[in-house]
Structure formats: structure tokens, C-alpha cells
Design an enzyme around this catalytic site. Sequence first.
Site: not given
Ligand code: 13P
Length: 341
Positions: A83, A223, A225-226, A266
Site C-alpha cells: 500500500d 482509498h 474507504s472506511s 481500501n
Molecule cells: P481508511 O483510513 O479510510 O481505512 O483508508 C485506508 C486506506 O486507504 C489505506 O490505503
Amino acid sequence: MPLVSMRQLLDEAAKGGYGVGAFNVNNMEQIQAIMEAARETRSPVIVQASRGARSYSQDRFLYHLMLAATELYPEIPTVLHLDHGNSVETCKSAIEMGFTSVMMDGSLMPDGKTPSTFQYNVKATREVVEIAHAKGVTVEGEIGCLGGIEDGHGAGLDGLSHLTDPEQAVEFVKLTGLDALAIAIGTSHGAYKFTKKPTGETLKMERLMEIHRRLPHVHLVMHGSSSVPKDLQDIINQYGGKLKPTWGVPVEEIQLGIRNGVRKINVDTDNRLAITGAIRKVFFEKPEEFDPRSYLKPAREAMKKVVALRMTQFGQAGHAGDYAPVSLEEMAHRYHEPVAV
Ligand code: 13P
């Protein structure tokens, strides 16, 4: 089965019209949580490690834990992805270690903070594509910059700066030959993404659709995407934590993205929240506990629940047995004969 190429997983996801979660790991419990969730939901899976995770785990610990995962969960197609690689060198070292996919994030300079030029990004990404494809390894690139520095990487911009320009995205794909493209549509890393529930407008979903219209065969990556669910925030705060009110990316918006070319999603923060909440709860309720297993087990279970839910919501659940793994050698051969990929 051995670790597989991310390109294969994403090609299959495109055929099936679903998305695949890419979950960040630093340690054994997180890897176990993801693999258990994958087994329970019968999902192919992408496990990803940032530079920070590689350094925390001294790299080889992480790699060997992933080999253990492939031995213990042979029925799950599993990718090990780098990543936010910050330089050609970082990507090279991951490929040498055995990662089956790397991200060359040339949208930023090697310091991981300063936005770069288009020319720099093309050059660095192209170089990684050449090195990686010769070994059958997948490459994700990024055009446009994400905001947020909560987790130690990202451009440190507000979420709406430096969004991806669709025309530049087309040019970038053509010049680099990458496999997956991370785009900036207003998300950011970390827990503090939005101060109220974001709408499709805040998230610039129109722009995502425009990019997909112009690049219908490119796997898009979301990215940051939490979803930062309120119930996970509440557990932390109920047991002595101090999170400020915050909103993440609603799952419905991710699902809209998946209907429009997003294949890799992600997620890191949601799992961090789940782990921390579960550990805090044990510390609060049983202050006499001192066996790490007494709090790491519930933490692992809490993360597994979040991952399994996301696997179902993203649509990858039920697809682990759909295809036989293609070896990296065969992938390298296919890159050589572009028509076959
Ligand atoms: P979050 O912080 O939204 O979980 O994103 C993680 C991410 O994009 C890692 O590359």
C-alpha cells in the site's frame, strides 16, 4: 494455493461485477481476522501492508505470516499488496520479498507528503510497471491526491483538494500501462474524514462515473474507504476513549462506486476502531486481566466481524472458489502478450 496476482482477482471481480476489500495489516491477529472472515464468507481477499507496517513487522515477519495464511487457508485466493509505495526502490524491495502486487504512489514525492508533477508520476509508475510485470506482479498507480495524514501517509490536504482529472487519468493509464488506478474523489485516510454525513456531492461520485465512462476497462481503486461506523466509535468512547464525532464513507456510496468500475476498496481505520474498542472494553471491565490473549482474542473477533460484513457488502463473498489461480509466471507471460490479459 500460493499468493496470487491482484490483477487476476480484479479481472474476476470485473467479470462478476463486484468489489474486493483490501485490508491493512501490521500483525498476526489482523491477518488471522481477515483470513477467518474470508473463510466464513468464502471470499477472495487482498491483504495490504504500508511502509509503516513493513517496518513495524520487520518485513519478513509479515511475509512469513502471509505464507502461513496461504498454507492454512488454501481455498482462499489471497493477494499480498504493498500500500502506498513511495518510490521505485520501495516497490522493488516488496517485489523481491514476494509481494504479488504493489502500489507506486507517484502522486506524491518520495516524502509521501508533497504533491508531485504528472511527469514524475508517469515516469516512476512506468518504471515500476516494467519491473513488476516482468515478474507477473500487479501495479496500482494513483492520479490526483488524497487528503488526510491521520495514519501517517497522504498528502495532508483537505479531502477536496487535488481531485483526479478524468482527462489526465486517461493519459496516465495510456502512458504507464498499469493494472489498477487509485483516484481521488474527496476521500481521505483516517478516522476524521467528514464533519457530517457526506452526500454523493461531497464525494464527487459524478467524477468517478466520468472516469469510468472514459476508462471502462480499468480497475478503479477507492482509498480512504472506511465507513467509521457510529457503533464502533461509541464502544471506544463508552470505555474511556475520546474520539470526536466524525463520519466516514457510507457503504451505499462505495456500492455505487462498485457499480461504476471500482474493484478495490481500501479499509484500515474501521478495523483499527474495532480492535481498539474491544481491547478498551476488556481493560475497563476486567482491570485485573494481564494475559494478552484475554484482550487480543476479542480484538481479533471484532475485526473479523467488520471484515466479514464488508466482504458481504462489497460483493466478494461467495466468490473464493470461482477460479483457479494463475501463476505469476503465467501472468508475466500474459503481460508480454497483451491481448491475452
Ligand atoms: P481508511 O483510513 O479510510 O481505512 O483508508 C485506508 C486506506 O486507504 C489505506 O490505503
